[in-house]
Design a protein around this motif. Structure first.
Motif, mmCIF file in Angstrom:
data_model
loop_
_atom_site.group_PDB
_atom_site.id
_atom_site.type_symbol
_atom_site.label_atom_id
_atom_site.label_comp_id
_atom_site.label_asym_id
_atom_site.label_seq_id
_atom_site.Cartn_x
_atom_site.Cartn_y
_atom_site.Cartn_z
ATOM 1 N N PRO A 159 37.689 48.517 49.158
ATOM 2 C CA PRO A 159 37.471 46.914 49.560
ATOM 3 C C PRO A 159 38.959 46.627 49.644
ATOM 4 O O PRO A 159 38.608 46.369 48.693
ATOM 5 N N HIS A 160 39.165 45.720 50.573
ATOM 6 C CA HIS A 160 40.618 45.066 50.115
ATOM 7 C C HIS A 160 40.160 43.536 50.205
ATOM 8 O O HIS A 160 39.322 43.118 50.761
ATOM 9 N N GLU A 217 32.202 36.623 51.305
ATOM 10 C CA GLU A 217 33.824 37.511 50.847
ATOM 11 C C GLU A 217 32.604 37.176 49.508
ATOM 12 O O GLU A 217 31.783 36.231 49.008
ATOM 13 N N VAL A 218 32.668 38.717 49.055
ATOM 14 C CA VAL A 218 32.199 38.761 48.060
ATOM 15 C C VAL A 218 33.677 39.017 46.549
ATOM 16 O O VAL A 218 34.320 40.459 46.160
ATOM 17 N N ILE A 219 33.371 38.028 45.762
ATOM 18 C CA ILE A 219 34.585 37.771 44.474
ATOM 19 C C ILE A 219 33.610 38.358 43.851
ATOM 20 O O ILE A 219 32.616 38.159 42.905
ATOM 21 N N PHE A 220 34.868 39.700 43.202
ATOM 22 C CA PHE A 220 33.533 40.231 41.776
ATOM 23 C C PHE A 220 35.198 41.057 40.728
ATOM 24 O O PHE A 220 36.038 40.849 40.917
ATOM 25 N N ALA A 221 34.615 40.177 39.578
ATOM 26 C CA ALA A 221 35.322 40.880 38.465
ATOM 27 C C ALA A 221 34.507 42.019 37.830
ATOM 28 O O ALA A 221 33.640 42.451 37.451
ATOM 29 N N ARG A 222 35.797 43.070 37.656
ATOM 30 C CA ARG A 222 35.549 44.356 37.187
ATOM 31 C C ARG A 222 35.617 44.527 36.126
ATOM 32 O O ARG A 222 35.654 43.416 34.784
ATOM 33 N N SER A 262 31.364 40.594 58.946
ATOM 34 C CA SER A 262 32.147 41.538 58.283
ATOM 35 C C SER A 262 31.649 40.808 56.791
ATOM 36 O O SER A 262 31.477 39.734 56.404
ATOM 37 N N VAL A 263 32.752 41.765 56.331
ATOM 38 C CA VAL A 263 31.404 42.207 54.361
ATOM 39 C C VAL A 263 33.255 42.469 54.097
ATOM 40 O O VAL A 263 33.941 43.360 53.940
ATOM 41 N N VAL A 264 33.710 41.155 53.323
ATOM 42 C CA VAL A 264 35.304 41.966 52.346
ATOM 43 C C VAL A 264 35.059 41.452 50.245
ATOM 44 O O VAL A 264 33.809 39.994 50.246
ATOM 45 N N GLY A 265 35.726 42.595 49.943
ATOM 46 C CA GLY A 265 35.536 42.276 48.628
ATOM 47 C C GLY A 265 37.226 41.536 48.593
ATOM 48 O O GLY A 265 38.590 42.232 48.633
#
Length: 235
Positions: free
Chosen positions: A24-25, A35-40, A68-71
């Motif tokens: 996802p963009h 909104e999902v704020i994710f750290a790899r 609507s769900v964005v990353g």
């Protein structure tokens, strides 16, 4: 072991691509519902979101039809240079600063957007420090106190509906490397869940050592879907 990890990593890359499609963009100009704020994780394949984050965001989207769900992929090095302690420290601090900046911007510009914070492995450390009530350094590192990010403003806390940590390093692991505790602040504990595969030496309480093959399975073992259900119940 390195060969096993490389083979597993390649397999997971192919399986994830088939199951979840492209990563996802980041959010567009309009404000999303979630909104999902994710750290790899450290040097994780599938940058910028990572395999685990891609799987997780896709699973969240599947559990929230009609929303609507964005990353948002946290912008940080996810450094693997463990021979250079400052490189790792700066990597994590970069991630915390970017995460906190994104959270505060969303809270200000998109007041109706529900925020989810997540991370895998080193990214779980970033997510935990992002939501910390205060990072306390050991006395030997007091000269770096001025560089430690401050806690998030109290006003943004209600915007953060859930936090999900995949393979967060155990207390033993954190103590062995002399890092500050990665506990999230008390206002977030009731909204935080974590996942550790039994036998994953990074998160199961084992002494510091090289990650084993179990550590790379979170994107395909069902945990991201379970975590998505956790999120869906809270947004």
């Amino acid at each position: 072991m390195r060969r096993v990890l490389l083979v597993l990593s390649g397999l997971i890359t192919m399986v994830t691509a088939l199951l979840v499609g492209p990563a996802p963009h980041a959010a567009a100009a309009s404000c999303p519902d979630v909104e999902v704020i994710f750290a790899r994780g450290t040097a994780e394949d599938g940058a910028p979101m990572g395999l685990t984050g891609t799987s997780f965001v896709t699973a969240v989207r599947s559990q929230l039809p009609g929303k609507s769900v964005v990353g948002y992929p946290v912008d940080y090095p996810a450094s693997a240079n463990f021979n250079n302690r400052m490189a790792i420290i700066n990597s994590v601090l970069d991630g915390v600063r970017d995460s906190q900046s994104r959270i505060t911007a969303l809270a200000r510009n998109c007041p109706n957007t529900d925020i989810v914070v997540g991370g895998y492995s080193q990214g779980a450390v970033v997510a935990s420090y992002t939501l910390s009530s205060g990072i306390e350094l050991e006395p030997r590192y007091q000269q770096y106190t001025s560089q430690v990010p401050k806690p998030l403003p109290t006003a943004v806390a209600p915007k953060i509906k859930a936090a999900v940590l995949f393979a967060p390093p155990s207390d033993r692991w954190i103590q062995d490397i002399g890092a500050p505790s990665i506990a999230v602040g008390p206002q977030y504990r009731g909204r935080t869940t974590s996942y550790c595969i039994a036998g994953d030496v990074v998160c199961d309480g084992a002494p510091v050592q090289q990650p084993n093959a179990l550590h790379v399975l979170y994107s395909v073992n069902g945990d991201t879907l379970d975590a998505a259900r956790y999120v869906a119940a809270r947004v």
